[in-house]
Write an enzyme that holds these catalytic residues in place. Structure first.
Site, PDB file in Angstrom:
ATOM      1  N   HIS A 103     -19.754   2.185  -0.454  1.00 26.39           N
ATOM      2  CA  HIS A 103     -18.821   1.237  -1.074  1.00 26.39           C
ATOM      3  C   HIS A 103     -18.935  -0.052  -0.289  1.00 26.39           C
ATOM      4  CE1 HIS A 103     -15.400  -0.645  -2.858  1.00 26.39           C
ATOM      5  NE2 HIS A 103     -14.981   0.431  -3.481  1.00 26.39           N
ATOM      6  N   LYS A 110      -7.421   4.932  -8.756  1.00 27.73           N
ATOM      7  CA  LYS A 110      -6.363   4.416  -7.880  1.00 27.73           C
ATOM      8  C   LYS A 110      -6.034   2.959  -8.203  1.00 27.73           C
ATOM      9  CE  LYS A 110      -8.646   2.460  -3.730  1.00 27.73           C
ATOM     10  NZ  LYS A 110     -10.096   2.587  -3.915  1.00 27.73           N
ATOM     11  N   GLU A 170     -18.476   3.537  -9.083  1.00 32.07           N
ATOM     12  CA  GLU A 170     -17.026   3.793  -9.099  1.00 32.07           C
ATOM     13  C   GLU A 170     -16.247   2.486  -9.277  1.00 32.07           C
ATOM     14  OE1 GLU A 170     -16.704   5.376  -5.194  1.00 32.07           O
ATOM     15  OE2 GLU A 170     -17.582   7.305  -5.702  1.00 32.07           O
TER      16      GLU A 170
HETATM   17  C1  LIG Z   1     -11.053   1.866  -4.139  1.00 32.91           C
HETATM   18  C2  LIG Z   1     -12.344   2.559  -4.350  1.00 32.91           C
HETATM   19  C3  LIG Z   1     -13.157   2.197  -5.435  1.00 32.91           C
HETATM   20  C4  LIG Z   1     -12.844   1.061  -6.370  1.00 32.91           C
HETATM   21  O1  LIG Z   1     -13.035  -0.177  -5.784  1.00 32.91           O
HETATM   22  P1  LIG Z   1     -12.998  -1.516  -6.690  1.00 32.91           P
HETATM   23  O2  LIG Z   1     -13.211  -2.594  -5.705  1.00 32.91           O
HETATM   24  O3  LIG Z   1     -11.659  -1.565  -7.333  1.00 32.91           O
HETATM   25  O4  LIG Z   1     -14.087  -1.406  -7.676  1.00 32.91           O
HETATM   26  C5  LIG Z   1     -14.318   2.916  -5.618  1.00 32.91           C
HETATM   27  N1  LIG Z   1     -14.661   3.929  -4.812  1.00 32.91           N
HETATM   28  C6  LIG Z   1     -13.900   4.308  -3.760  1.00 32.91           C
HETATM   29  C7  LIG Z   1     -14.333   5.449  -2.920  1.00 32.91           C
HETATM   30  C8  LIG Z   1     -12.727   3.629  -3.482  1.00 32.91           C
HETATM   31  O5  LIG Z   1     -11.984   3.988  -2.447  1.00 32.91           O
END
Ligand SMILES: *Cc1c(COP(=O)(O)O)cnc(C)c1O
Length: 470
Positions: free
Chosen positions: A230, A102, A306
């Protein structure tokens, strides 16, 4: 050598920037040869970013009838994405990166990461489909959206995407119904108070709910394989990662009471981009995260992450043209972006307001949506002025030449302000500004509001190791 060719797609290194018309001719010829169905990929140059910028600007013909010729454009350095991948492998060798697409689902970035063996974090059917279309095995995809539309869960099931996150009991019933052989990952809530984008407002099971969720999963006969979290995007405290891993450990231990033997840990995103060189650097995060993971989880546990911003933040540079200028008269009050910003800044700098307003051809409804959605601060730098190309020149301009200006996007909305106060030399229509570190959460959420197009991307690689061959 990393060969980035994928299936029937073909790459070609074009040694010098050819005229756009010639590119078209080459493309249509290739299209004819390869059959209409084959998707033709854009050229990837093997030139420094500065050269691409300079050649592109030089290629503009003021007499041309091409109405799109002077649009803003990006230069993406795929070599920078590759360097970030190598850095990841060196500093977090145990943790498999699953790119959070994304953040920037650019087709060339996606292809490069696919060929490097990365996995992908997807949140919707279309994202999953885009990754599968690259020929990536479904086992390299995690469907990491804890709240999913029924039909998308069915789609994941039909396409053998088994890794799937959840954080509530309703979702477990949905998974039981539409994807009973999923490998479920429990997303837990962590402390995101040290992050710019607080994802905990929306997702994550508080630790006092994980017991009942595991009981529900057990009763439904679902396979829960581990934990994800996260810490929030734009995290500015490296310790948040370590604390989150400690929480995950608690849920691993708790899971045993419900008959689960967890073997999977997903440490999420939130890693800083390469241009962050002070405060929370990737080195700091990796140091804390890597050692905490090793201390708390044996080698039988598979660990993934991620990262989104980390991979692409520094890889994209945006060039924009000054399309109009307004000179602000001393009694005018039209210089500030918003009352709040103006009031704040008036305190910091009680001198007079900006003397010029510059309007550029990408804005808040386009690439600069990151200012609103991602709390980014975008600093304009002079790229081309009075016949002089000044990419990464230092100092950009002698101090005495600098004046205070505000910079605005092209739409008719007054929210479309990029910066209320910038120190810039006097610019005219036709001059160019550039913005570095524009790869994360920019183009991906750009709209075409007011009829303005998304800025196109030119590709280069500054790493010889990444080859794009026919
Ligand atoms: C947006 C998102 C990420 C990526 O986050 P960054 O801060 O760009 O590394 C990873 N995992 C999930 C579930 C997300 O929603």
């Amino acid at each position: 050598m990393i060969d980035v060719s994928f299936q029937q797609d073909h790459f070609e290194v074009v040694p010098t920037l050819v005229q756009p018309t010639m590119v078209e001719a080459i493309k249509s010829q290739a299209r004819a040869q390869m059959g209409a169905k084959t998707q033709l990929l854009p050229e990837v140059y093997a030139l420094p970013v500065s050269q691409i910028l300079q050649d592109r600007l030089a290629s503009f013909d003021p007499e041309s009838e091409d109405f799109e010729a002077e649009n803003a454009f990006y230069v993406a350095d795929l070599g920078e994405v590759f360097r970030q991948h190598k850095r990841w492998k060196a500093l977090l060798p145990r943790i498999e990166p699953f790119f959070a697409m994304k953040c920037n689902p650019d087709p060339m970035v996606m292809r490069l990461l696919a060929s490097l063996g990365a996995g992908f974090d997807c949140a919707s059917k279309n994202e999953i489909q885009a990754v599968l279309d690259l020929g990536v095995d479904p086992s390299r995809i995690i469907y990491a959206n804890p709240c999913k539309q029924n039909a998308f869960v069915k789609y994941a099931h039909a396409n053998k995407v088994r890794l799937i996150t959840f954080d509530n009991a309703e979702e477990l019933h949905k998974i039981k119904r539409f994807h009973p052989d999923a490998q479920c990952v429990l997303r837990i809530l962590t402390d995101d108070s040290k992050s710019l984008c607080k994802l905990g407002l929306k997702f994550g099971a508080p630790l006092n709910t994980t017991g009942s969720l595991l009981a529900t999963a057990q009763a439904l006969g679902l396979d829960v394989i581990g934990v994800s979290f996260h810490v929030g995007s734009g995290c500015f405290d490296a310790h948040a990662f370590g604390e989150a891993v400690i929480r995950a450990r608690r849920v691993f231990d708790q899971a045993k009471d419900y008959g689960f033997d967890f073997k999977f840990l997903d440490v999420g995103g939130g890693f800083p981009s390469a241009h962050v060189t002070e405060g929370i650097t990737f080195e700091k995060v990796a140091g804390i995260l890597g050692s905490t993971v090793d201390a708390l989880f044996g080698p039988e546990v598979r660990v993934i992450a991620e990262p989104g911003r980390y991979y692409v933040g520094s890889a994209f540079t945006l060039a924009t043209q000054v399309i109009a200028r307004r000179t602000v008269t001393s009694d005018g009050d039209e210089a500030g972006c918003s009352d709040v910003a103006a009031a704040q800044e008036a305190q910091e700098a009680p001198e007079q307001g900006p003397s010029h307003m510059y309007y550029i051809n990408d804005g808040m409804y386009g690439s600069f949506n990151c200012i609103m959605f991602d709390h980014q601060i975008c600093e304009p730098k002079v790229l081309y002025r009075d016949g002089i190309f000044s990419y990464q020149a230092s100092p950009a301009s002698p101090d005495e030449l600098l004046g205070l200006a505000s910079v605005w996007g092209p739409t008719c909305d007054s929210i479309d302000c990029i910066t209320a106060r910038a120190r810039l030399p006097l610019l005219e229509t036709g001059h160019w500004l550039y913005f570095e570190n524009m790869g994360a959460y920019t183009i991906t959420a750009a709209s075409q509001f007011n009829g303005f197009r998304k800025s196109e991307v030119l590709y280069t690689t500054t790493e010889a190791e990444v080859s794009f061959r026919v």
